[in-house]
Design a protein around this motif. Structure first.
Motif, PDB file in Angstrom:
ATOM      1  N   ARG A   1       0.784  -1.234   0.000  1.00  0.00           N
ATOM      2  CA  ARG A   1       0.000   0.000   0.000  1.00  0.00           C
ATOM      3  C   ARG A   1       0.816   1.285   0.000  1.00  0.00           C
ATOM      4  N   SER A   2       2.032   1.225   0.434  1.00  0.00           N
ATOM      5  CA  SER A   2       2.795   2.462   0.453  1.00  0.00           C
ATOM      6  C   SER A   2       4.278   2.161   0.436  1.00  0.00           C
TER       7      SER A   2
ATOM      8  N   ASP B   1     -22.167  -2.263 -10.289  1.00  0.00           N
ATOM      9  CA  ASP B   1     -20.942  -1.871 -10.996  1.00  0.00           C
ATOM     10  C   ASP B   1     -20.351  -0.606 -10.384  1.00  0.00           C
ATOM     11  N   ILE B   2     -19.034  -0.579 -10.272  1.00  0.00           N
ATOM     12  CA  ILE B   2     -18.331   0.561  -9.683  1.00  0.00           C
ATOM     13  C   ILE B   2     -18.434   1.759 -10.621  1.00  0.00           C
ATOM     14  N   PRO B   3     -18.818   2.933 -10.114  1.00  0.00           N
ATOM     15  CA  PRO B   3     -18.925   4.132 -10.968  1.00  0.00           C
ATOM     16  C   PRO B   3     -17.575   4.523 -11.563  1.00  0.00           C
ATOM     17  N   LEU B   4     -17.623   5.164 -12.719  1.00  0.00           N
ATOM     18  CA  LEU B   4     -16.396   5.561 -13.412  1.00  0.00           C
ATOM     19  C   LEU B   4     -15.469   6.442 -12.571  1.00  0.00           C
ATOM     20  N   PRO B   5     -15.981   7.438 -11.825  1.00  0.00           N
ATOM     21  CA  PRO B   5     -15.054   8.271 -11.048  1.00  0.00           C
ATOM     22  C   PRO B   5     -14.206   7.466 -10.064  1.00  0.00           C
ATOM     23  N   ILE B   6     -14.798   6.446  -9.443  1.00  0.00           N
ATOM     24  CA  ILE B   6     -14.036   5.607  -8.516  1.00  0.00           C
ATOM     25  C   ILE B   6     -12.997   4.796  -9.285  1.00  0.00           C
ATOM     26  N   LEU B   7     -13.377   4.287 -10.449  1.00  0.00           N
ATOM     27  CA  LEU B   7     -12.427   3.539 -11.271  1.00  0.00           C
ATOM     28  C   LEU B   7     -11.277   4.428 -11.720  1.00  0.00           C
ATOM     29  N   PHE B   8     -11.578   5.670 -12.082  1.00  0.00           N
ATOM     30  CA  PHE B   8     -10.521   6.598 -12.509  1.00  0.00           C
ATOM     31  C   PHE B   8      -9.551   6.867 -11.359  1.00  0.00           C
ATOM     32  N   THR B   9     -10.078   6.953 -10.138  1.00  0.00           N
ATOM     33  CA  THR B   9      -9.207   7.141  -8.974  1.00  0.00           C
ATOM     34  C   THR B   9      -8.279   5.941  -8.808  1.00  0.00           C
ATOM     35  N   ARG B  10      -8.804   4.751  -9.018  1.00  0.00           N
ATOM     36  CA  ARG B  10      -7.983   3.543  -8.873  1.00  0.00           C
ATOM     37  C   ARG B  10      -6.938   3.451  -9.979  1.00  0.00           C
ATOM     38  N   ILE B  11      -7.285   3.883 -11.177  1.00  0.00           N
ATOM     39  CA  ILE B  11      -6.301   3.910 -12.265  1.00  0.00           C
ATOM     40  C   ILE B  11      -5.158   4.854 -11.903  1.00  0.00           C
ATOM     41  N   ALA B  12      -5.514   6.007 -11.339  1.00  0.00           N
ATOM     42  CA  ALA B  12      -4.485   6.960 -10.916  1.00  0.00           C
ATOM     43  C   ALA B  12      -3.605   6.366  -9.826  1.00  0.00           C
ATOM     44  N   MET B  13      -4.185   5.542  -8.967  1.00  0.00           N
ATOM     45  CA  MET B  13      -3.401   4.884  -7.913  1.00  0.00           C
ATOM     46  C   MET B  13      -2.410   3.891  -8.504  1.00  0.00           C
TER      47      MET B  13
ATOM     48  N   VAL C   1      -1.743  -5.157 -12.906  1.00  0.00           N
ATOM     49  CA  VAL C   1      -2.682  -4.814 -11.840  1.00  0.00           C
ATOM     50  C   VAL C   1      -4.096  -4.973 -12.384  1.00  0.00           C
ATOM     51  N   SER C   2      -4.903  -5.722 -11.665  1.00  0.00           N
ATOM     52  CA  SER C   2      -6.286  -5.955 -12.086  1.00  0.00           C
ATOM     53  C   SER C   2      -7.175  -4.801 -11.638  1.00  0.00           C
ATOM     54  N   LEU C   3      -7.972  -4.306 -12.586  1.00  0.00           N
ATOM     55  CA  LEU C   3      -8.978  -3.278 -12.302  1.00  0.00           C
ATOM     56  C   LEU C   3     -10.337  -3.921 -12.552  1.00  0.00           C
ATOM     57  N   GLU C   4     -10.987  -4.355 -11.490  1.00  0.00           N
ATOM     58  CA  GLU C   4     -12.276  -5.040 -11.639  1.00  0.00           C
ATOM     59  C   GLU C   4     -13.379  -3.998 -11.775  1.00  0.00           C
ATOM     60  N   ILE C   5     -14.033  -3.993 -12.933  1.00  0.00           N
ATOM     61  CA  ILE C   5     -15.030  -2.955 -13.201  1.00  0.00           C
ATOM     62  C   ILE C   5     -16.454  -3.472 -13.078  1.00  0.00           C
ATOM     63  N   THR C   6     -16.613  -4.769 -12.921  1.00  0.00           N
ATOM     64  CA  THR C   6     -17.926  -5.378 -12.696  1.00  0.00           C
ATOM     65  C   THR C   6     -17.703  -6.748 -12.080  1.00  0.00           C
ATOM     66  N   GLN C   7     -18.713  -7.214 -11.349  1.00  0.00           N
ATOM     67  CA  GLN C   7     -18.676  -8.578 -10.816  1.00  0.00           C
ATOM     68  C   GLN C   7     -19.632  -9.479 -11.598  1.00  0.00           C
TER      69      GLN C   7
ATOM     70  N   MET D   1      -1.424  -7.930  -8.847  1.00  0.00           N
ATOM     71  CA  MET D   1      -2.190  -7.251  -7.807  1.00  0.00           C
ATOM     72  C   MET D   1      -3.580  -6.858  -8.300  1.00  0.00           C
ATOM     73  N   THR D   2      -4.465  -6.625  -7.343  1.00  0.00           N
ATOM     74  CA  THR D   2      -5.782  -6.041  -7.613  1.00  0.00           C
ATOM     75  C   THR D   2      -5.829  -4.682  -6.935  1.00  0.00           C
ATOM     76  N   MET D   3      -6.284  -3.675  -7.655  1.00  0.00           N
ATOM     77  CA  MET D   3      -6.349  -2.331  -7.068  1.00  0.00           C
ATOM     78  C   MET D   3      -7.703  -2.133  -6.382  1.00  0.00           C
ATOM     79  N   THR D   4      -7.642  -1.742  -5.126  1.00  0.00           N
ATOM     80  CA  THR D   4      -8.829  -1.386  -4.368  1.00  0.00           C
ATOM     81  C   THR D   4      -8.718   0.089  -3.987  1.00  0.00           C
ATOM     82  N   SER D   5      -9.753   0.632  -3.378  1.00  0.00           N
ATOM     83  CA  SER D   5      -9.693   2.033  -2.946  1.00  0.00           C
ATOM     84  C   SER D   5      -8.740   2.216  -1.771  1.00  0.00           C
ATOM     85  N   ASP D   6      -8.357   1.108  -1.115  1.00  0.00           N
ATOM     86  CA  ASP D   6      -7.384   1.156  -0.026  1.00  0.00           C
ATOM     87  C   ASP D   6      -5.968   0.905  -0.513  1.00  0.00           C
ATOM     88  N   GLY D   7      -5.813   0.610  -1.811  1.00  0.00           N
ATOM     89  CA  GLY D   7      -4.491   0.319  -2.342  1.00  0.00           C
ATOM     90  C   GLY D   7      -4.441  -1.051  -2.990  1.00  0.00           C
ATOM     91  N   PRO D   8      -3.280  -1.429  -3.515  1.00  0.00           N
ATOM     92  CA  PRO D   8      -3.156  -2.721  -4.196  1.00  0.00           C
ATOM     93  C   PRO D   8      -3.038  -3.873  -3.214  1.00  0.00           C
TER      94      PRO D   8
END
Length: 455
Positions: free
Chosen positions: A18-19, A80-92, A54-60, A378-385
């Protein structure tokens, strides 16, 4: 080996993914590999790149019900995860691992989202200097869709095709080659690298040599063939341990099919997780390009340069800085071509590169802390990879955890259980699913109960 069934609560492990401090983005992975005794002269991870993908899961959601599915029993209930949240994870991803890092657009099957969403995701990944790969079973991935995504910035497409998907009318892996040819035709000529994923289990292990021949014969269009052994995780109804399928068994079967010994000399992460080989293919002849370990031990230090970004043209730099190694490499290459000379004649001198990966996932209740800390997937979450195996082991807890969303100076919370944004974290559990949305074990159990209730 140290097993941590509840590894997500291990602070030492969580801190690795995560850091990190300083400017060396390869340091966390390299430190994990060193701690696991995996950072030797043949290791590429943590040396040439900070992360393989890094996996970006955009739907289950998924339009198949694989018998060895890694998704959880309740995953289908997640919004499904909204685009703004996905964009934040891409930036991470860009922040953690830097330019050139491959981002797997996955799920579920990502093609169940709108093409417009997929275009926006591909464009954002490209904008941040990352690579994108669409991970799909291919059912909805039409040529028209792939063409639009390629225009938007998609780099690769990886098709997952195998017997665990239980596609009607395809009783064998060889019969599924019809599907694979169709998918190749859909994607070729669009500027996309074409990859294939295959889940290996006792039901198709005997056909692996023939499948290897298929990929060898299509190396002009297929860049990578990945073979993943089923693990005891997820909602699949198959017995994961019906027949022991080891890495050695898979390697031997593929070696037989390709007609060359897969030495897997190069290391990509932990050797209990990955085996990797590069084949040179001409006609119906293939040869491993990574079998000479003594030369690789000279080549890897010659290619290593901490100031060179991923995907930079380091070969030409090596020719200038290490001409002796470059000349030796030239002669090694000519020797390999001589060994497949009959194939060269048949192919009129055309040679193709095919990467072969054997990947071992961990059982959910047998997570190895060292393997997780040195994970290259890795899988990217809002808490980190987080390591993909650890993510699979705790999927429900992670996908239904409220996600913070910034609204100006205010933090609100999005819930995958409800699909709504609230002022406070909403711990609402997902509702019970109707029969049509059930997958895996839950669907099998509900079907048996229905049968019992029939008069």
């Amino acid at each position: 080996m140290v097993n941590h069934p509840d590894i997500l609560n291990d602070p030492a492990f969580a801190a690795r993914g995560r850091s990190f401090e300083g400017t060396d983005q390869k340091a966390p992975l390299r430190e994990g590999l060193i701690a696991a005794g995996q950072f030797d002269d043949l290791q590429t991870a943590g040396r040439f790149y900070p992360m393989v993908c890094v996996s970006l899961e955009i739907t289950q959601r998924c339009n198949l019900d694989c018998t060895l599915c890694y998704l959880s029993d309740r995953a289908e209930l997640a919004h499904d995860i909204p685009l703004p949240i996905l964009f934040t994870r891409i930036a991470m991803v860009a922040q953690h691992y830097g330019p050139g890092t491959p981002v797997q657009i996955s799920g579920g099957d990502p093609t169940l989202r709108s093409t417009e969403d997929l275009e926006a995701i591909c464009a954002e990944i490209r904008r941040l200097g990352l690579r994108s790969c669409l991970m799909t079973n291919g059912i909805r991935a039409t040529r028209a869709m792939l063409s639009r995504l390629a225009t938007a910035g998609l780099d690769d497409v990886a098709f997952h095709v195998d017997l665990t998907e239980e596609r009607k009318g395809y009783p064998t892996e060889v019969s599924l080659n019809t599907v694979r040819r169709d998918y190749i035709d859909r994607a070729k000529g669009l500027g996309l690298r074409i990859l294939f994923n295959t889940t290996v289990f006792d039901g198709n292990i005997d056909e692996l040599p023939l499948l290897a021949q298929f990929f060898r014969d299509h190396a002009a269009n297929v860049t990578l063939a990945s073979f993943q052994m089923g693990a005891d995780t997820g909602r699949g109804v198959s017995d994961h341990h019906a027949k022991a399928v080891s890495r050695d068994i898979v390697s031997d079967a593929l070696s037989k099919g390709f007609g060359t010994d897969l030495r897997a000399s190069l290391a990509i992460g932990h050797r209990e997780c990955n085996r990797y080989d590069i084949l040179l293919v001409a006609g119906k002849k293939a040869i491993s390009a990574t079998s000479d370990t003594s030369f690789l031990r000279q080549l890897i230090p010659a290619l290593e340069n901490p100031n060179v970004e991923r995907n930079a043209p380091v070969i030409w730099r090596m020719i200038r800085q290490k001409p002796g190694i470059a000349v030796k490499g030239l002669f090694k290459g000519l020797g390999l071509l001589w060994q497949i000379r009959t194939g060269l004649i048949a192919s009129r001198g055309r040679v193709h590169r095919l990467s072969v990966v054997i990947h071992s996932f961990m059982d959910a209740d047998q997570l190895d802390a060292e393997r997780c800390a040195s994970c290259v997937f890795m899988t990217m979450t809002s808490d980190g990879p987080i390591s993909m195996c650890a993510f699979n082991a705790k999927r429900d807890a992670l996908i239904f955890k409220p996600v913070p969303v910034q609204k100006g100076q205010r933090t609100e919370w999005w819930s995958a259980a409800t699909g709504e944004v609230t002022k406070l974290p909403d711990q609402t559990e997902p509702k019970s699913a109707p029969f049509k949305l059930l997958k895996g074990r839950q669907r099998a159990l509900a079907a048996r109960e229905r049968q019992i209730q029939k008069p």
